[in-house]
Design a protein around this motif. Structure first.
Motif, mmCIF file in Angstrom:
data_model
loop_
_atom_site.group_PDB
_atom_site.id
_atom_site.type_symbol
_atom_site.label_atom_id
_atom_site.label_comp_id
_atom_site.label_asym_id
_atom_site.label_seq_id
_atom_site.Cartn_x
_atom_site.Cartn_y
_atom_site.Cartn_z
ATOM 1 N N ALA A 49 24.391 -15.472 2.802
ATOM 2 C CA ALA A 49 25.588 -14.670 3.048
ATOM 3 C C ALA A 49 26.855 -15.317 2.545
ATOM 4 C CB ALA A 49 25.726 -14.412 4.548
ATOM 5 N N SER A 50 26.745 -16.350 1.706
ATOM 6 C CA SER A 50 27.926 -17.153 1.387
ATOM 7 C C SER A 50 28.992 -16.388 0.613
ATOM 8 C CB SER A 50 27.511 -18.397 0.605
ATOM 9 O OG SER A 50 26.862 -18.039 -0.587
ATOM 10 N N TYR A 51 28.646 -15.275 -0.022
ATOM 11 C CA TYR A 51 29.656 -14.526 -0.761
ATOM 12 C C TYR A 51 29.899 -13.135 -0.174
ATOM 13 C CZ TYR A 51 29.005 -18.193 -4.180
ATOM 14 O OH TYR A 51 28.920 -19.418 -4.806
ATOM 15 N N THR A 52 29.343 -12.883 1.001
ATOM 16 C CA THR A 52 29.524 -11.568 1.619
ATOM 17 C C THR A 52 29.807 -11.766 3.089
ATOM 18 O OG1 THR A 52 27.176 -11.354 2.138
ATOM 19 C CG2 THR A 52 27.883 -10.535 0.002
ATOM 20 N N VAL B 279 28.922 -11.753 7.095
ATOM 21 C CA VAL B 279 27.750 -12.365 7.717
ATOM 22 C C VAL B 279 26.654 -11.346 7.993
ATOM 23 C CG1 VAL B 279 26.953 -13.514 9.833
ATOM 24 C CG2 VAL B 279 29.041 -14.266 8.724
ATOM 25 N N THR B 280 27.000 -10.119 8.369
ATOM 26 C CA THR B 280 25.994 -9.186 8.854
ATOM 27 C C THR B 280 25.251 -8.458 7.746
ATOM 28 O OG1 THR B 280 27.709 -7.495 9.061
ATOM 29 C CG2 THR B 280 27.229 -8.825 11.005
ATOM 30 N N LEU B 281 25.927 -8.174 6.635
ATOM 31 C CA LEU B 281 25.314 -7.307 5.628
ATOM 32 C C LEU B 281 23.970 -7.779 5.096
ATOM 33 C CD1 LEU B 281 28.356 -6.079 3.492
ATOM 34 C CD2 LEU B 281 26.911 -4.738 5.009
ATOM 35 N N PRO B 282 23.789 -9.056 4.715
ATOM 36 C CA PRO B 282 22.535 -9.434 4.088
ATOM 37 C C PRO B 282 21.344 -9.392 5.025
ATOM 38 C CG PRO B 282 24.261 -11.053 3.667
ATOM 39 C CD PRO B 282 24.726 -10.168 4.750
ATOM 40 N N PHE B 283 21.548 -9.267 6.337
ATOM 41 C CA PHE B 283 20.436 -9.413 7.258
ATOM 42 C C PHE B 283 19.815 -8.096 7.695
ATOM 43 C CE2 PHE B 283 22.992 -13.242 7.648
ATOM 44 C CZ PHE B 283 22.019 -14.178 7.330
ATOM 45 N N ASP B 284 20.330 -6.973 7.190
ATOM 46 C CA ASP B 284 19.704 -5.700 7.520
ATOM 47 C C ASP B 284 18.254 -5.675 7.038
ATOM 48 O OD1 ASP B 284 22.094 -4.954 8.607
ATOM 49 O OD2 ASP B 284 22.773 -3.840 6.844
ATOM 50 N N GLU C 274 41.295 -21.510 -1.021
ATOM 51 C CA GLU C 274 40.446 -20.888 -0.015
ATOM 52 C C GLU C 274 39.152 -20.376 -0.662
ATOM 53 O OE1 GLU C 274 42.829 -17.661 1.363
ATOM 54 O OE2 GLU C 274 44.672 -18.853 1.216
ATOM 55 N N GLY C 275 38.220 -19.952 0.185
ATOM 56 C CA GLY C 275 37.051 -19.236 -0.280
ATOM 57 C C GLY C 275 37.295 -17.741 -0.236
ATOM 58 N N PRO C 276 36.307 -16.934 -0.587
ATOM 59 C CA PRO C 276 36.487 -15.473 -0.551
ATOM 60 C C PRO C 276 36.759 -14.989 0.866
ATOM 61 C CG PRO C 276 34.189 -16.059 -0.930
ATOM 62 C CD PRO C 276 34.964 -17.318 -1.047
ATOM 63 N N PRO C 277 37.669 -14.038 1.050
ATOM 64 C CA PRO C 277 38.087 -13.623 2.406
ATOM 65 C C PRO C 277 36.969 -12.983 3.211
ATOM 66 C CG PRO C 277 38.987 -12.142 0.737
ATOM 67 C CD PRO C 277 38.377 -13.294 -0.006
ATOM 68 N N GLU C 278 35.944 -12.437 2.549
ATOM 69 C CA GLU C 278 34.856 -11.817 3.298
ATOM 70 C C GLU C 278 33.889 -12.848 3.884
ATOM 71 O OE1 GLU C 278 33.982 -11.446 -1.163
ATOM 72 O OE2 GLU C 278 35.662 -11.186 0.223
ATOM 73 N N SER C 279 34.066 -14.120 3.545
ATOM 74 C CA SER C 279 33.221 -15.186 4.088
ATOM 75 C C SER C 279 33.823 -15.697 5.390
ATOM 76 C CB SER C 279 33.095 -16.336 3.076
ATOM 77 O OG SER C 279 32.600 -17.502 3.702
#
Length: 779
Positions: A87-90, A92-97, A149-154
């Protein structure tokens, strides 16, 4: 073919799956190290599934997610999901569906983030990053600290940004909003953002980054702009990546116990599978590791608020102040106390050196920074010699100073040897590729065994489906139900007897291979084999922590060679069928021969076609006393293209290189692709001035192409030219070997030049005359 249904075998130890992306680079290798060491201690087998982040758009990247289909409770007892990695670029919840849907029935532990319903191992990154920023502001007195910073969605990136702002607030400093940039957790974005910030002309004396990769990019830009680190610009990061801690200057960072995260997840899952009640969630601390990039000498200031009276306590304080894995504390403490004991004996120099060598071997064996060990010796001088008599203390200080010099010299030697090891690894890849080039499947598999042994890979299984299937078919109906091993290398020994029957694909390996692997715990990695959208089997490789090559590159080489051999086998079968009609067979066989001698991807001759035609052309040239020239070419930067843009883009680059080379020769010349990224051209015009013209033509053609290209990378080759005089008696193999050596000599020269000056696209040539009447001079 005989087929039997194979139920899950009775295993002598548990087997856990690990799901993450790519498993390359220091972060994932450190995570694997913690997982593997703990699995070995617990006597647990590992199956490591490399996937791509859910939702990854490129079609090539999605092909790897076929690996999700191999995650089955028939072969694993529990699962560790590297959540922060996925999930490092998205968010936290999206990749785990998809992960939750697939694995809800398997005991699971998540590493790096919290997922509702699953136990997790996370890290308090906020505290560590806040300590980093406060160290810059308070301890060093920097007042203009930028942040990339890193991407804001992280969520990790947001946490570290908040720590940056809170540290400034507590120090009573208002950060300049202009001194903030936004990267993507990679080197390139860190480099780009610091360039942008420097160009603003705003005062800046330090920069902290949301991870080490971006910090490393900043250090490169600082050197590029002529800034001294840390005098002109101090730099800090997050992750404490091993290779950056060993750089010069070493990078101040925040250690987030990467290996310990894996170890804790392994222990938590093991307890869960064994029916115990482990902690629901574990949150590890992060800690500041001070090194030279911030202005510190490398040894963190130890906590002196609480008095320490015993020697072992002093040693523990020293180890707590540095990035020393907890599993090494006991062994290091014993060696440190033995070193102090040896220092106290005035007539025992030999014993002191022996203990110091043991300490250095343990330190370097774990990949720890040699300069930190030197500072460790300074800590010994400060903390462990207080109780010695003045004369003994003076002798001990002298020994410690000599020990620092010894460590520095040995570290330089080890670094040279490690650099040579990397070069040797590249050569092993070349040895592997030259062996795995046969067209006939049986010959290819024999060469595969030789190539794997050259790479010191002792265990590899290759399985084929009964028929190739499309990626869409796997997504809709799943993997083919049965497979058959065509290659089984286990512990360095070939086992053709395991390749006689079909077995259930869900089990990954047939029963015989499973039983053979039960003597000790091991880690296996399955990889899908595909060409574009067509999947035709899978590879299972044993993963070892000491291996330094890319397993994905190895998979790509094996899959590409097998796909070519399977095509040739289909062509041979077509020939046999066409023999039923003699008249049609004659015309069709001419077309098939043309196909068999041509490289399917680029259209130039393949290795078989080149060898057949070149032998004939050389014999004719000798009869007519005509000299010849052979040009050997190897692509530059193909691995980078494959790693960054995917292997389909790498195939495009190969095709462009073949087209450009072919344009520089006449129709009667022989141009061929004889390896993955290697080309040769044989021409009857052998005069020296003609070779020089070829050199100029090749260089000009590649330069023109790159100047007009819209691709984000250059297409480049290194060339080696060899003149074969009319009276030469050299064989084709000898001529190829000479040209190959010249080409690699040029490649090494260009690599050295790039390291010194920075490289751009293009191509270059090195030409030698080693013919009987030639001078042998490089031109």
């Amino acid at each position: 073919m005989t087929q039997f249904d194979l139920s899950p075998t009775s295993r002598v130890r548990p087997r856990f799956g690990v799901v993450g992306t790519e498993f390359e680079g220091d972060y994932l290798l450190s995570m694997l190290e913690g997982l593997w060491h703990t699995a070995a201690e617990l006597d647990v087998d590992l199956l490591i599934y490399s996937v791509l982040r859910t939702g990854t758009p490129p079609a090539f990247a999605r092909q790897f997610n076929v690996n999700y289909g191999f995650v089955d409770d028939a072969v694993i007892d529990g699962l560790i999901v590297l959540g922060a990695n996925l999930a490092s670029y998205t968010s936290v919840t999206l990749p785990f569906d998809e992960v939750r849907r697939r694995f809800a029935h398997i005991p699971t532990v998540v590493v790096g983030c919290e997922v509702e319903g699953w136990p997790s191992v996370t890290v308090d990154g906020y505290s560590g990053f806040k300590a980093l920023v406060k160290h810059f502001l308070v301890d060093h007195g920097y007042r203009h600290v930028a942040m990339i910073e890193g991407p804001p969605e992280s969520s990790d990136a947001c946490e570290r940004l908040q720590a940056y702002l809170d540290a400034h607030a507590e120090a009573g400093i208002t950060p300049n909003p202009l001194l903030r940039g936004r990267g993507h957790f990679d080197i390139a974005s860190g480099r780009d953002e610091l360039r942008r910030l420097l160009d603003l002309g705003v005062p800046m004396d330090a920069v902290v980054c949301a991870n080490d990769h971006m910090a490393w990019g900043c250090m490169g830009v600082a050197l590029e702009r002529g800034l001294n680190l840390p005098d002109d610009l101090a730099v800090g990061g997050f992750d404490d990546i091993r290779s950056y801690s060993n750089a010069r200057p070493s990078l101040t960072s925040v250690n987030q116990n990467i290996a310990e995260q894996g170890a804790e997840a392994m222990r938590m899952l093991h307890a869960q599978v064994c029916g115990q009640t482990p902690p629901r969630d574990i949150r590890l601390s992060s800690r500041l590791v001070r090194r030279r990039s911030c202005g510190c000498l490398g040894l963190a200031a130890a906590n002196r608020e609480e008095p320490v009276t015993d020697l072992r306590g002093h040693v523990q304080v020293l180890m707590d102040s540095m990035s020393v894995p907890p599993r090494l504390h006991e062994r290091l403490a014993d060696k440190m106390l033995r070193l102090r004991e040896a220092l106290a004996k005035p007539d025992d120099d030999q014993n002191y050196q022996a203990v110091l060598n043991q300490l250095f071997k343990l330190w370097r064996g774990e990949g720890l920074e040699a300069s930190l060990l030197q500072n460790f010796l300074l800590g010994i001088q400060e903390r462990l010699l207080e109780q010695l008599a003045p004369g003994a203390a003076s002798l001990a200080v002298g020994r410690l100073h000599r020990g620092q010099v010894l460590i520095a010299n040995t570290a330089d030697l080890v670094g040279d040897l490690e650099h040579k090891t990397v070069d040797d690894t590249s050569n092993l890849h070349l040895k592997f590729k030259t062996r795995v080039t046969a067209d006939i499947l049986e010959s290819l598999l024999s060469g595969l065994a030789e190539g794997l042994r050259a790479l010191e890979v002792r265990t590899c299984y290759v399985a084929l489906y009964q028929h190739p299937v499309s990626f869409e078919s796997i997504n809709s109906v799943g993997l083919p139900s049965t497979s058959r091993l065509v290659f089984a290398l286990d512990g360095g020994e070939l086992h053709p007897e395991w390749c006689e029957y079909e077995y259930s694909t869900a089990t990954l390996l047939p029963a015989a291979a499973e039983l053979a692997g039960q003597t000790q715990a091991r880690a296996l990695m399955p990889f899908p084999m595909f060409h574009h959208n067509e999947h035709f089997g899978f590879i299972v490789l044993e993963r070892r922590t000491q291996d330094r090559f890319s397993y994905e590159e190895l998979r790509h080489e094996i899959a590409g060679s097998l796909h070519h051999s399977l095509l040739v086998r289909e062509l041979d079968a077509a020939r046999e069928l066409l023999r039923l009609d003699l008249e049609r067979a004659r015309a069709a066989n001419e077309d098939l021969s043309h196909i068999a001698m041509r490289d399917a991807m680029t259209g130039v001759f393949n290795r078989r076609g080149f060898l057949e035609l070149a032998e004939t052309v050389m014999r004719t040239a000798r009869l007519t006393h005509q000299p010849m020239s052979l040009i050997f070419a190897d692509m530059d930067g193909l691995k980078h293209i494959n790693d960054v843009y995917g292997h389909e883009e790498g195939d495009t680059a190969i095709c462009e290189a073949a087209r450009l080379i072919q344009q520089c020769f006449r129709q009667e010349d022989i141009v061929a692709r004889i390896g993955g990224d290697e080309f040769v051209a044989l021409t009857r015009s052998g005069a020296a001035d003609t070779i020089a013209m070829i050199e100029q033509r090749l260089a000009r053609r590649f330069t023109e192409y790159n100047a007009a290209s819209t691709k984000p990378y250059p297409v480049a080759c290194s060339f080696g030219g060899y003149l074969v005089n009319a009276d030469s008696t050299e064989s084709l193999d000898e001529v190829l070997a000479h040209a190959d050596r010249m080409m690699y000599a040029e490649k090494r020269r260009r690599r050295s030049q790039r390291q010194g000056e920075g490289a751009t696209g293009g191509s270059s040539t090195i030409i030698a005359d080693f013919s009987p009447s030639g001078s042998g001079r490089l031109r």
